[in-house]
Design an enzyme around this catalytic site. Structure first.
Site, mmCIF file in Angstrom:
data_model
loop_
_atom_site.group_PDB
_atom_site.id
_atom_site.type_symbol
_atom_site.label_atom_id
_atom_site.label_comp_id
_atom_site.label_asym_id
_atom_site.label_seq_id
_atom_site.Cartn_x
_atom_site.Cartn_y
_atom_site.Cartn_z
ATOM 1 N N GLY A 28 26.316 25.855 30.017
ATOM 2 C CA GLY A 28 25.618 25.723 31.298
ATOM 3 C C GLY A 28 26.568 25.323 32.417
ATOM 4 N N GLU A 49 34.312 15.992 32.518
ATOM 5 C CA GLU A 49 34.138 16.243 31.077
ATOM 6 C C GLU A 49 34.708 15.054 30.318
ATOM 7 O OE1 GLU A 49 32.833 18.534 28.717
ATOM 8 O OE2 GLU A 49 33.685 16.983 27.434
ATOM 9 N N GLY A 75 30.645 22.880 23.338
ATOM 10 C CA GLY A 75 30.335 23.408 22.011
ATOM 11 C C GLY A 75 31.101 24.670 21.664
ATOM 12 N N ASN A 99 32.048 25.756 17.708
ATOM 13 C CA ASN A 99 30.986 26.523 17.053
ATOM 14 C C ASN A 99 31.519 27.763 16.347
ATOM 15 O OD1 ASN A 99 31.021 28.666 18.964
ATOM 16 N ND2 ASN A 99 29.602 27.567 20.301
ATOM 17 N N GLY A 100 30.617 28.391 15.588
ATOM 18 C CA GLY A 100 30.991 29.545 14.780
ATOM 19 C C GLY A 100 31.070 30.835 15.572
ATOM 20 N N MET A 116 28.842 32.714 16.770
ATOM 21 C CA MET A 116 27.790 33.720 16.554
ATOM 22 C C MET A 116 27.021 33.949 17.845
ATOM 23 S SD MET A 116 26.396 32.464 12.865
ATOM 24 C CE MET A 116 25.240 33.792 12.587
ATOM 25 N N VAL A 172 30.784 10.100 32.242
ATOM 26 C CA VAL A 172 29.812 9.550 33.201
ATOM 27 C C VAL A 172 28.938 8.560 32.453
ATOM 28 C CG1 VAL A 172 27.957 10.084 34.809
ATOM 29 C CG2 VAL A 172 29.816 11.737 34.453
ATOM 30 N N GLU A 225 21.792 32.587 8.539
ATOM 31 C CA GLU A 225 23.189 32.994 8.593
ATOM 32 C C GLU A 225 23.748 32.940 7.170
ATOM 33 O OE1 GLU A 225 25.080 30.104 11.085
ATOM 34 O OE2 GLU A 225 27.002 30.274 10.074
ATOM 35 N N HIS A 284 21.923 22.755 16.597
ATOM 36 C CA HIS A 284 21.315 23.388 17.780
ATOM 37 C C HIS A 284 20.241 22.512 18.439
ATOM 38 C CE1 HIS A 284 22.036 27.473 15.487
ATOM 39 N NE2 HIS A 284 23.166 26.934 15.883
ATOM 40 N N ASN A 309 20.737 31.598 16.827
ATOM 41 C CA ASN A 309 21.765 30.699 17.369
ATOM 42 C C ASN A 309 21.687 30.751 18.894
ATOM 43 O OD1 ASN A 309 22.432 32.321 14.967
ATOM 44 N ND2 ASN A 309 23.941 30.747 14.661
ATOM 45 N N PHE A 331 23.593 29.932 21.910
ATOM 46 C CA PHE A 331 24.412 29.884 23.127
ATOM 47 C C PHE A 331 24.271 31.109 24.032
ATOM 48 C CE2 PHE A 331 28.316 31.047 20.426
ATOM 49 C CZ PHE A 331 28.563 32.282 21.019
HETATM 50 P P1 FDA Z 1 27.572 21.754 25.327
HETATM 51 O O1 FDA Z 1 27.218 20.765 24.274
HETATM 52 O O2 FDA Z 1 28.273 22.991 24.940
HETATM 53 O O3 FDA Z 1 28.475 21.033 26.447
HETATM 54 C C1 FDA Z 1 28.192 19.774 26.979
HETATM 55 C C2 FDA Z 1 29.498 19.099 27.405
HETATM 56 O O4 FDA Z 1 29.185 17.924 28.164
HETATM 57 C C3 FDA Z 1 30.367 18.629 26.236
HETATM 58 O O5 FDA Z 1 31.678 19.115 26.385
HETATM 59 C C4 FDA Z 1 30.317 17.108 26.329
HETATM 60 O O6 FDA Z 1 31.514 16.451 25.898
HETATM 61 C C5 FDA Z 1 30.059 16.881 27.824
HETATM 62 N N1 FDA Z 1 29.400 15.597 28.101
HETATM 63 C C6 FDA Z 1 28.300 15.086 27.493
HETATM 64 N N2 FDA Z 1 27.968 13.892 28.019
HETATM 65 C C7 FDA Z 1 28.889 13.635 29.000
HETATM 66 C C8 FDA Z 1 29.094 12.530 29.889
HETATM 67 N N3 FDA Z 1 28.268 11.471 29.897
HETATM 68 N N4 FDA Z 1 30.132 12.580 30.749
HETATM 69 C C9 FDA Z 1 30.993 13.672 30.759
HETATM 70 N N5 FDA Z 1 30.840 14.721 29.920
HETATM 71 C C10 FDA Z 1 29.799 14.716 29.050
HETATM 72 N N6 FDA Z 1 25.540 28.290 18.764
HETATM 73 C C11 FDA Z 1 25.567 29.639 18.695
HETATM 74 O O7 FDA Z 1 24.910 30.313 19.498
HETATM 75 N N7 FDA Z 1 26.316 30.262 17.738
HETATM 76 C C12 FDA Z 1 27.029 29.565 16.807
HETATM 77 O O8 FDA Z 1 27.715 30.160 15.958
HETATM 78 C C13 FDA Z 1 26.976 28.154 16.839
HETATM 79 N N8 FDA Z 1 27.617 27.390 15.904
HETATM 80 C C14 FDA Z 1 27.689 26.018 16.042
HETATM 81 C C15 FDA Z 1 28.468 25.265 15.159
HETATM 82 C C16 FDA Z 1 28.608 23.898 15.365
HETATM 83 C C17 FDA Z 1 29.424 23.091 14.413
HETATM 84 C C18 FDA Z 1 27.969 23.267 16.473
HETATM 85 C C19 FDA Z 1 28.122 21.798 16.722
HETATM 86 C C20 FDA Z 1 27.190 24.013 17.336
HETATM 87 C C21 FDA Z 1 27.032 25.382 17.129
HETATM 88 N N9 FDA Z 1 26.284 26.165 18.003
HETATM 89 C C22 FDA Z 1 26.260 27.530 17.878
HETATM 90 C C23 FDA Z 1 25.514 25.532 19.095
HETATM 91 C C24 FDA Z 1 26.169 25.703 20.474
HETATM 92 O O9 FDA Z 1 27.541 25.356 20.424
HETATM 93 C C25 FDA Z 1 25.420 24.783 21.467
HETATM 94 O O10 FDA Z 1 24.065 25.180 21.483
HETATM 95 C C26 FDA Z 1 25.992 24.888 22.881
HETATM 96 O O11 FDA Z 1 27.336 24.494 22.907
HETATM 97 C C27 FDA Z 1 25.192 24.041 23.857
HETATM 98 O O12 FDA Z 1 25.625 24.352 25.159
HETATM 99 P P2 FDA Z 1 25.353 23.386 26.389
HETATM 100 O O13 FDA Z 1 25.813 24.062 27.613
HETATM 101 O O14 FDA Z 1 23.928 22.940 26.317
HETATM 102 O O15 FDA Z 1 26.224 22.063 26.123
#
Ligand code: FDA
Length: 491
Positions: A16, A35, A100, A104-105, A107, A235, A347, A430, A468, A470
């Site tokens: 996002g 970040e 993420g 992530n994988g 996918m 933050v 998967e 997720h 999945n 993203f």
């Molecule tokens: P996302 O979590 O990506 O980013 C948020 C960021 O904000 C992070 O970098 C975090 O450090 C930062 N942040 C948080 N709080 C903060 C604060 N207070 N101050 C400053 N920074 C802060 N999905 C998919 O579609 N296919 C896949 O194959 C996979 N596989 C997978 C494997 C594993 C191990 C995980 C953990 C996750 C997946 N996913 C996935 C899920 C996918 O990665 C996830 O849904 C997205 O990254 C979410 O995107 P967002 O933009 O919501 O936030």
């Protein structure tokens, strides 16, 4: 304390945040992104693989926190993978510039149109399938493995065996697109380039091959000259001022997690893209700290996207099992979504442990019939999740049905080696929801009760999307930011 004034601020550099940054920068706006994780590319520190976990393995932990086999000790470092532990569920998230996408994988799955319509009845599905999803595929560099390579490559035995067994059990399989560059993987296999997916790199970061956000959206945004990313900036809380601007209390840390500076950021427009759990924590913690207004819908319609892990042991041990060498990038799935009694997608997941453990791993994605809710405990300063076994009961039934059917056709047992009783109900990759689009926010992500605060991440999706997530998170962010810019919200 150092005070920094900036017109537009984005918290978080995941999907996002990266989409918002690119589109605002392209529109000529100056953007600052905060970040809490490390900028790995800039740091020059390599990512570590699953078999030799190093600095990137875990966010400030003394031991690895992968879902399995955590035998490795670590020196606490601001690594890429974090795990948030609740009573009945553990939630894994990515940390670092790219969020993420680093862990992530890869996918890249577009949701089924019928389910997308069910989850988002107010969105124009036709426009999503004709415009936003194709746009996102292009920007994220989604591609598909070559079928001949898949057939020949020993690192994909786990997929071939998984698909063969699924067919024997009467299930339908599908090819799953990915953001990992399969041309690169073919070169890895021929030893023409350094190995990454074929060298057990994935959940602690990929040194090569994967088109994570730092290689796509964020790279393009930085190339405009309008984006500044401040890494290792966490933050703590947000205050809404009388003139409707925002003041953020921010802590800058070093890579051991120690504070090196406290900073104040003032901004006119604020985009919260800290990921589902990060965004909810910021909103609810800020409310507890400074009477920050939160709408009554915040925390509602949270879900684990139906994540349910399970596995089978002794998969074809006589014929070579699932393979000692496995690519970390999944390319196969079983689609049982149209079965009215047991609708799920799973998967066919790799388990690259460096030896053949004759075990098949599956991450099921189910419907979420009972949603959870997130609240905040001011005493412990922690999120509280109303989520227990009753929320995953239907998912367990599907997993049980799936494993029994697979074992009946192919032999094998439910994997007690991977999980306590063979079911990983508590594994969540997720987390979604809690700031649902059109409920806690307006139709384009502006938080209700605020004039200049926008939510653009996984928390907009009401707990489930059936695949999945993203690709959907990115498409919704594209849709929201396009309309917010069009409505002159950032003028
Ligand atoms: P996302 O979590 O990506 O980013 C948020 C960021 O904000 C992070 O970098 C975090 O450090 C930062 N942040 C948080 N709080 C903060 C604060 N207070 N101050 C400053 N920074 C802060 N999905 C998919 O579609 N296919 C896949 O194959 C996979 N596989 C997978 C494997 C594993 C191990 C995980 C953990 C996750 C997946 N996913 C996935 C899920 C996918 O990665 C996830 O849904 C997205 O990254 C979410 O995107 P967002 O933009 O919501 O936030």
């Amino acid at each position: 304390k150092k005070v920094i004034d900036t017109p537009i601020l984005i918290i978080g550099s995941g999907y996002g945040g990266a989409v918002s940054a690119l589109r605002l920068c392209e529109a000529g706006k100056k953007v600052v992104m905060l970040e809490m994780g490390l900028n790995w590319e800039k740091s020059g520190i390599p990512f570590s693989n699953l078999l030799k976990p190093g600095k990137s393995a875990a966010w400030l932990k003394k031991k690895t926190i992968a879902p399995f086999m955590n035998l490795f000790s670590l020196t606490p470092f601001t690594g890429t993978l974090d795990r948030l532990d609740f009573e009945h569920i553990n939630i894994w998230v990515g940390r670092g510039v790219g969020g993420g996408s680093l862990v992530n994988g890869g996918m890249a799955v577009t949701p089924k149109e019928s389910y997308f319509r069910e989850v988002f009845p107010d969105l124009d599905a036709r426009k999503f399938y004709s415009t936003y999803f194709p746009l996102v595929h292009k920007e994220l560099k989604v591609n598909v493995i070559d079928e001949q390579f898949l057939k020949d490559c020993p690192y994909y035995q786990f997929t071939r065996v998984g698909e063969e067994e699924a067919h024997k059990a009467g299930f339908k399989t599908i090819r799953v697109p990915n953001v990992y560059d399969f041309q690169y993987m073919e070169k890895e296999y021929r030893n023409e380039v350094p190995r990454s997916a074929l060298n057990t790199e994935v959940i602690y970061g990929n040194n090569h091959g994967k088109n994570s956000l730092d290689k796509t959206y964020l790279k393009k945004a930085l190339e405009t000259g309008n984006l500044e990313i401040l890494d290792l900036h966490r933050v703590d809380h947000i205050k809404l001022n009388d003139d409707k601007t925002y003041t953020l209390n921010v802590q800058q840390t070093d890579t051991s997690g120690a504070a090196v500076a406290d900073k104040i950021f003032n901004c006119q427009k604020l985009i919260l893209a800290a990921g589902t759990m990060g965004t909810l924590k910021l909103l609810l913690h800020s409310h507890a700290m400074s009477q920050f207004p939160v709408h009554e819908e915040i925390g509602k319609s949270w879900g684990n996207n139906g994540n349910f892990m399970t596995g089978r042991n002794w998969v074809k041990p006589m014929s070579g099992g699932t393979g000692a060498k496995q690519s970390t990038i999944p390319v196969g799935g079983i689609d049982n979504w149209d079965d009215p009694e047991h609708p799920f997608f799973t998967e066919i997941a790799p388990l690259p442990m460096g030896m053949d453990v004759a075990t098949a791993l599956y991450l099921l994605i189910n419907r979420v019939d009972k949603k959870g809710e997130v609240s905040y405990d001011a005493g412990s300063r922690k999120l509280v999740l109303d989520w227990n076994e009753s929320h995953t009961a239907g998912m367990r039934k599907n997993a049980d049905y799936f494993i029994k059917k697979m074992n009946r056709a192919n032999g094998g047992t439910r994997s007690h080696f991977l999980f306590n009783n063979g079911f990983g109900a508590d594994v969540c990759y997720h987390p979604l929801g809690g700031c649902v689009l059109g409920k806690a926010t307006n139709e384009y992500g502006k938080l209700k009760g605020h004039d200049h605060l926008y939510i653009l991440d996984g928390s907009l999706i009401p707990g489930t999307i059936g695949v999945n997530p993203f690709v959907t998170i990115t498409a919704i962010a594209e849709y929201c930011i396009e309309n917010l810019i069009r409505e002159n919200e950032f003028a």
